[in-house]
Design an enzyme around this catalytic site. Structure first.
Site, PDB file in Angstrom:
ATOM      1  N   SER A  76       0.892  -1.176   0.000  1.00  0.00           N
ATOM      2  CA  SER A  76       0.000   0.000   0.000  1.00  0.00           C
ATOM      3  C   SER A  76       0.923   1.216   0.000  1.00  0.00           C
ATOM      4  O   SER A  76       1.262   1.760   1.042  1.00  0.00           O
ATOM      5  CB  SER A  76      -0.894   0.005   1.240  1.00  0.00           C
ATOM      6  OG  SER A  76      -1.701  -1.138   1.262  1.00  0.00           O
TER       7      SER A  76
ATOM      8  N   LYS B 264      -6.422   2.876  -3.029  1.00  0.00           N
ATOM      9  CA  LYS B 264      -6.195   2.158  -1.762  1.00  0.00           C
ATOM     10  C   LYS B 264      -6.113   3.139  -0.582  1.00  0.00           C
ATOM     11  O   LYS B 264      -6.685   2.902   0.487  1.00  0.00           O
ATOM     12  CB  LYS B 264      -4.908   1.338  -1.862  1.00  0.00           C
ATOM     13  CG  LYS B 264      -4.460   0.654  -0.577  1.00  0.00           C
ATOM     14  CD  LYS B 264      -5.402  -0.455  -0.149  1.00  0.00           C
ATOM     15  CE  LYS B 264      -4.946  -1.082   1.172  1.00  0.00           C
ATOM     16  NZ  LYS B 264      -5.882  -2.102   1.642  1.00  0.00           N
TER      17      LYS B 264
HETATM   18  P1  NDP Z   1       4.243  -6.635   8.034  1.00  0.00           P
HETATM   19  O1  NDP Z   1       4.722  -5.558   8.925  1.00  0.00           O
HETATM   20  O2  NDP Z   1       3.634  -7.872   8.603  1.00  0.00           O
HETATM   21  O3  NDP Z   1       5.464  -7.152   7.081  1.00  0.00           O
HETATM   22  C1  NDP Z   1       6.289  -6.239   6.431  1.00  0.00           C
HETATM   23  C2  NDP Z   1       7.224  -6.952   5.493  1.00  0.00           C
HETATM   24  O4  NDP Z   1       8.151  -5.994   4.957  1.00  0.00           O
HETATM   25  C3  NDP Z   1       8.078  -8.030   6.165  1.00  0.00           C
HETATM   26  O5  NDP Z   1       8.396  -9.024   5.219  1.00  0.00           O
HETATM   27  C4  NDP Z   1       9.316  -7.230   6.560  1.00  0.00           C
HETATM   28  O6  NDP Z   1      10.479  -8.034   6.703  1.00  0.00           O
HETATM   29  C5  NDP Z   1       9.477  -6.367   5.340  1.00  0.00           C
HETATM   30  N1  NDP Z   1      10.262  -5.163   5.621  1.00  0.00           N
HETATM   31  C6  NDP Z   1      10.053  -4.238   6.588  1.00  0.00           C
HETATM   32  N2  NDP Z   1      10.984  -3.250   6.508  1.00  0.00           N
HETATM   33  C7  NDP Z   1      11.803  -3.598   5.487  1.00  0.00           C
HETATM   34  C8  NDP Z   1      12.956  -2.992   4.910  1.00  0.00           C
HETATM   35  N3  NDP Z   1      13.462  -1.844   5.371  1.00  0.00           N
HETATM   36  N4  NDP Z   1      13.556  -3.622   3.869  1.00  0.00           N
HETATM   37  C9  NDP Z   1      13.060  -4.782   3.393  1.00  0.00           C
HETATM   38  N5  NDP Z   1      11.967  -5.403   3.868  1.00  0.00           N
HETATM   39  C10 NDP Z   1      11.341  -4.811   4.917  1.00  0.00           C
HETATM   40  O7  NDP Z   1       3.269  -5.932   6.982  1.00  0.00           O
HETATM   41  P2  NDP Z   1       2.022  -6.555   6.207  1.00  0.00           P
HETATM   42  O8  NDP Z   1       2.429  -7.836   5.538  1.00  0.00           O
HETATM   43  O9  NDP Z   1       0.837  -6.535   7.086  1.00  0.00           O
HETATM   44  O10 NDP Z   1       1.788  -5.395   5.111  1.00  0.00           O
HETATM   45  C11 NDP Z   1       2.556  -5.309   3.916  1.00  0.00           C
HETATM   46  C12 NDP Z   1       1.869  -4.271   3.020  1.00  0.00           C
HETATM   47  O11 NDP Z   1       0.541  -4.710   2.731  1.00  0.00           O
HETATM   48  C13 NDP Z   1       1.747  -2.882   3.695  1.00  0.00           C
HETATM   49  O12 NDP Z   1       1.908  -1.871   2.740  1.00  0.00           O
HETATM   50  C14 NDP Z   1       0.313  -2.908   4.236  1.00  0.00           C
HETATM   51  O13 NDP Z   1      -0.203  -1.587   4.381  1.00  0.00           O
HETATM   52  C15 NDP Z   1      -0.390  -3.723   3.158  1.00  0.00           C
HETATM   53  N6  NDP Z   1      -1.624  -4.408   3.579  1.00  0.00           N
HETATM   54  C16 NDP Z   1      -1.664  -5.178   4.715  1.00  0.00           C
HETATM   55  C17 NDP Z   1      -2.857  -5.788   5.095  1.00  0.00           C
HETATM   56  C18 NDP Z   1      -2.966  -6.669   6.312  1.00  0.00           C
HETATM   57  O14 NDP Z   1      -4.098  -7.059   6.654  1.00  0.00           O
HETATM   58  N7  NDP Z   1      -1.882  -7.014   6.992  1.00  0.00           N
HETATM   59  C19 NDP Z   1      -4.095  -5.585   4.325  1.00  0.00           C
HETATM   60  C20 NDP Z   1      -3.909  -4.825   3.117  1.00  0.00           C
HETATM   61  C21 NDP Z   1      -2.737  -4.235   2.788  1.00  0.00           C
HETATM   62  P3  NDP Z   1      10.881  -8.684   8.124  1.00  0.00           P
HETATM   63  O15 NDP Z   1      10.264 -10.043   8.119  1.00  0.00           O
HETATM   64  O16 NDP Z   1      12.363  -8.702   8.093  1.00  0.00           O
HETATM   65  O17 NDP Z   1      10.343  -7.784   9.218  1.00  0.00           O
END
Ligand code: NDP
Length: 297
Positions: free
Chosen positions: A95, A170
């Site tokens: 997002s 979104k």
């Molecule tokens: P999480 O916080 O659960 O996961 C984030 C992911 O990004 C992890 O794989 C994390 O890796 C990685 N990450 C974080 N910082 C970095 C960085 N600096 N460099 C590389 N990788 C990084 O988030 P979500 O999965 O919940 O959300 C992901 C996206 O989807 C967001 O934009 C969110 O707004 C969107 N979204 C989420 C929903 C939900 O219900 N959860 C619904 C709809 C959209 P690591 O494992 O190392 O922490």
């Protein structure tokens, strides 16, 4: 067909799982153990770096917190930009924000790589079931390449316009979610304080014109039960609502409610911390008022 997936977070991992059963999949995650564990469980390959993940892939999917992390993953010798084959496509399910996506798309286009912003809605449960709504921005040919892959975890896939359009739609959706959670919290906290049963009030609202997904599903399942499962971090919703508020301001649109919602959610994030779920926002209003929703039978 070789596909790469980068970002195995709360929603990314179940999305990627659908791809593992259909494509030759490489996965990369910042915390490498998660990628190794995912690869072991799904028969995919854990890549050593973003470059290693996308090398030779026809299509790569990113699902990261913000567009900033997506842009960072392009950079450097181990970044995606230098490793993509010409003709490949990056589909960003983050997002993210429209302006950064346009910049990313331009840099990729200079190397013959397509880009589609494709944020998702439907939560972790929708991702597990493979029934997400996906709103897309990009040109028609990139969209055609992205669609079959998106169909692995999406049910309603809508081409909203050029690059950035998916992220803009979104952000507006997320602003509505944030406002619904905040306004319902204020209303129910006031009813609780006045001695009205909030279970009864929710029952009435859900048969009336003020109902929403928040009142019909989120509050009954998570607030009234005090279960508060952590599926979508408040920090991410705060980020989303800020994108919507900035987007309206950048386009010169008077948007007092969006700006206020962004300020309030930032405050809730400050009070509840980075790991709190978005629905826990109600706890801020409960603390301010000194009552808990659902106590009055
Ligand atoms: P999480 O916080 O659960 O996961 C984030 C992911 O990004 C992890 O794989 C994390 O890796 C990685 N990450 C974080 N910082 C970095 C960085 N600096 N460099 C590389 N990788 C990084 O988030 P979500 O999965 O919940 O959300 C992901 C996206 O989807 C967001 O934009 C969110 O707004 C969107 N979204 C989420 C929903 C939900 O219900 N959860 C619904 C709809 C959209 P690591 O494992 O190392 O922490």
């Amino acid at each position: 067909m070789k596909v790469a997936f980068l970002g195995l977070g709360a929603i990314g991992a179940p999305m990627a799982r659908h791809l593992a059963s259909r494509y030759t999949l490489s996965v990369w995650n910042r915390t490498a153990e998660r990628a190794v564990e995912f690869a072991r469980a799904t028969g995919s390959r854990a890549a050593a770096s973003p470059a290693d993940a996308v090398r030779g892939a026809t299509l790569a999917v990113t699902c990261l917190p913000t567009s900033r992390e997506v842009e960072q993953l392009l950079e450097g010798p181990e970044g995606m930009l230098a490793a993509f084959d010409a003709g490949a496509t990056l589909v960003d399910c983050t997002s993210g924000d429209p302006a950064t996506s346009r910049r990313i798309a331009e840099r990729l286009a200079a190397r013959g790589v397509g880009f589609v912003d494709a944020p998702v809605s439907g939560g972790v449960s929708g991702a597990v079931k493979g029934i997400l709504t996906i709103m897309c921005g990009g040109d028609e040919s990139a969209m055609q390449r992205a669609r079959p892959v998106l169909e692995a975890f999406g049910e309603k896939i809508v081409h909203c316009g050029p690059v950035g359009a998916g992220h803009a739609v979104k952000a507006v959706n997320q602003a509505l979610l944030g406002i619904h959670i905040w306004s319902l919290s204020e209303g129910l906290v006031a009813l609780e304080k006045a001695g009205v049963s909030t279970a009864t009030a929710l029952d009435v609202i859900n048969a009336s014109s003020g109902r929403s997904n928040t009142s019909m599903n989120l509050f009954p399942e998570r607030v009234m039960t005090r279960a508060f499962p952590r599926t979508f971090r408040l920090a991410l919703m705060d980020k989303d609502v800020r994108i919507a508020a900035d987007f309206a301001r950048e386009h010169g649109v008077p948007s007092p409610l969006l700006q206020l919602a962004s300020e309030l959610l930032r405050e809730a994030r400050r009070e509840l911390g980075e790991e709190a779920d978005h629905v826990e926002t109600v706890k801020v209003l409960e603390a301010w008022a000194g009552v808990q929703v659902g106590q009055k039978a």
